[in-house]
Structures are given as C-alpha cells and as structure tokens.
Design a protein around this motif. Structure first.
Motif, PDB file in Angstrom:
ATOM      1  N   GLY A 110       0.752  -1.274  -0.107  1.00 14.23           N
ATOM      2  CA  GLY A 110      -0.146  -0.137   0.037  1.00 14.23           C
ATOM      3  C   GLY A 110       0.923   1.446  -0.008  1.00 14.23           C
ATOM      4  N   TRP A 111       2.264   1.165   0.548  1.00 12.52           N
ATOM      5  CA  TRP A 111       2.828   2.465   0.505  1.00 12.52           C
ATOM      6  C   TRP A 111       3.308   3.063  -0.932  1.00 12.52           C
ATOM      7  CZ3 TRP A 111       3.702   5.923   4.144  1.00 12.52           C
ATOM      8  CH2 TRP A 111       3.726   5.512   5.534  1.00 12.52           C
ATOM      9  N   SER A 112       3.588   2.198  -1.801  1.00  6.05           N
ATOM     10  CA  SER A 112       3.827   2.621  -3.211  1.00  6.05           C
ATOM     11  C   SER A 112       2.711   3.513  -3.879  1.00  6.05           C
ATOM     12  CB  SER A 112       4.187   1.424  -4.094  1.00  6.05           C
ATOM     13  OG  SER A 112       5.441   1.010  -3.793  1.00  6.05           O
ATOM     14  N   GLU A 113       1.529   2.844  -3.466  1.00  6.78           N
ATOM     15  CA  GLU A 113       0.366   3.491  -3.978  1.00  6.78           C
ATOM     16  C   GLU A 113      -0.132   4.897  -3.487  1.00  6.78           C
ATOM     17  OE1 GLU A 113       0.500   0.232  -3.082  1.00  6.78           O
ATOM     18  OE2 GLU A 113       0.417  -0.686  -5.103  1.00  6.78           O
ATOM     19  N   ALA A 114       0.212   4.942  -2.057  1.00 10.15           N
ATOM     20  CA  ALA A 114      -0.079   5.940  -1.285  1.00 10.15           C
ATOM     21  C   ALA A 114       0.785   7.239  -1.969  1.00 10.15           C
ATOM     22  CB  ALA A 114       0.182   5.812   0.041  1.00 10.15           C
ATOM     23  N   ALA A 116       2.425   7.163  -4.715  1.00  8.53           N
ATOM     24  CA  ALA A 116       2.183   7.871  -6.132  1.00  8.53           C
ATOM     25  C   ALA A 116       0.818   8.566  -6.197  1.00  8.53           C
ATOM     26  CB  ALA A 116       1.947   6.500  -6.981  1.00  8.53           C
ATOM     27  N   ALA A 117       0.209   8.709  -5.081  1.00  8.78           N
ATOM     28  CA  ALA A 117      -0.985   9.397  -5.116  1.00  8.78           C
ATOM     29  C   ALA A 117      -0.857  10.906  -4.390  1.00  8.78           C
ATOM     30  CB  ALA A 117      -2.083   8.688  -4.299  1.00  8.78           C
TER      31      ALA A 117
END
Length: 131
Positions: A110-114, A116-117
């Motif tokens: 989830g950290w990569s997506e967070a 990237a957002a």
C-alpha cells in the motif's frame, strides 16, 4: 560487492558524481578535491564491476562536498548521497543501485500506491552519522 548486485539488476543505472575537481595549475589542491577524487574513483570502480552502471562526472553545481546521485529509467525517483559513502553507507549505496535498477523499493503493501497518489513531488532527507 559483486555478489550483492550480480544477477539482481534489471535496468541500467546512472551514477552521477557532482564534484569539484582540482586544477593542475593550483599549487595546493582545491577545497574538497581529495573527497571528489574518492567519489569519482568509487563510481568508476563500481561501473568496472557491473556493466549496467553508467557513470557521469560533472563539476556543474559542485560544492566542497561531492554528491553521488543514483537514478534509473526503471524507477521514478533519485537517491543522493552527500559525501563519499563509507562502511554502512557503502552498503546503502549498493542497495540504492540495485533498487533503482529493479524499481522495487521494498515498501510494505500500500505504501507505493499512497506515495504515487501524492499531489506533488516529495523531497525526503535521511541523515546518517557513522558510529
């Protein structure tokens, strides 16, 4: 050292050394010239051991302390080391090269997506002191 990178890199990595070089016209070396020479030598030795590491050395924007920048097309960000990485920071440099090559930063789910957002780029600094 080679074992830490061998077979574990995907894409080429650009290692840029920004360092002030000493002029042969000076009687005494320029401030930081010894560290600059160490940084350049370290980068060239890494590139000699791993063909996917490309080295660029420049004096543009150089200060008294050399800066090594790790970047790759496989990943969006860059990692900068201020000064010549020694001991534990040398291992961190190798890990930064490997991770830049693969684009895998080892972040928990989830950290990569967070990250990237985020609405704009983030500049994070990590300070390390040898003990």
């Amino acid at each position: 050292m080679v074992a830490q990178l061998e077979g574990r890199m995907d894409a080429p990595v650009d290692l840029t050394v920004v360092a002030r070089r000493s002029s042969p016209l000076l009687l005494a070396p320029a401030e930081g010239a010894e560290e600059a020479a160490r940084a350049e030598r370290l980068a060239q030795e890494l590139a000699a051991l791993e063909p996917r590491i490309r080295v660029t050395v420049t004096a543009d924007g150089a200060g008294d302390v050399p800066v090594l920048t790790v970047a790759s097309r496989a990943s969006a960000g860059t990692v900068r080391f201020v000064g010549v990485p020694r001991v534990n920071l040398f291992r961190a440099l190798l890990e930064a090269v490997r991770r830049a090559s693969t684009g895998d930063y080892g972040l928990a789910g989830g950290w990569s997506e967070a990250l990237a957002a985020l609405p704009r780029p983030v500049h994070a600094r990590v300070f390390a002191t040898p003990t």
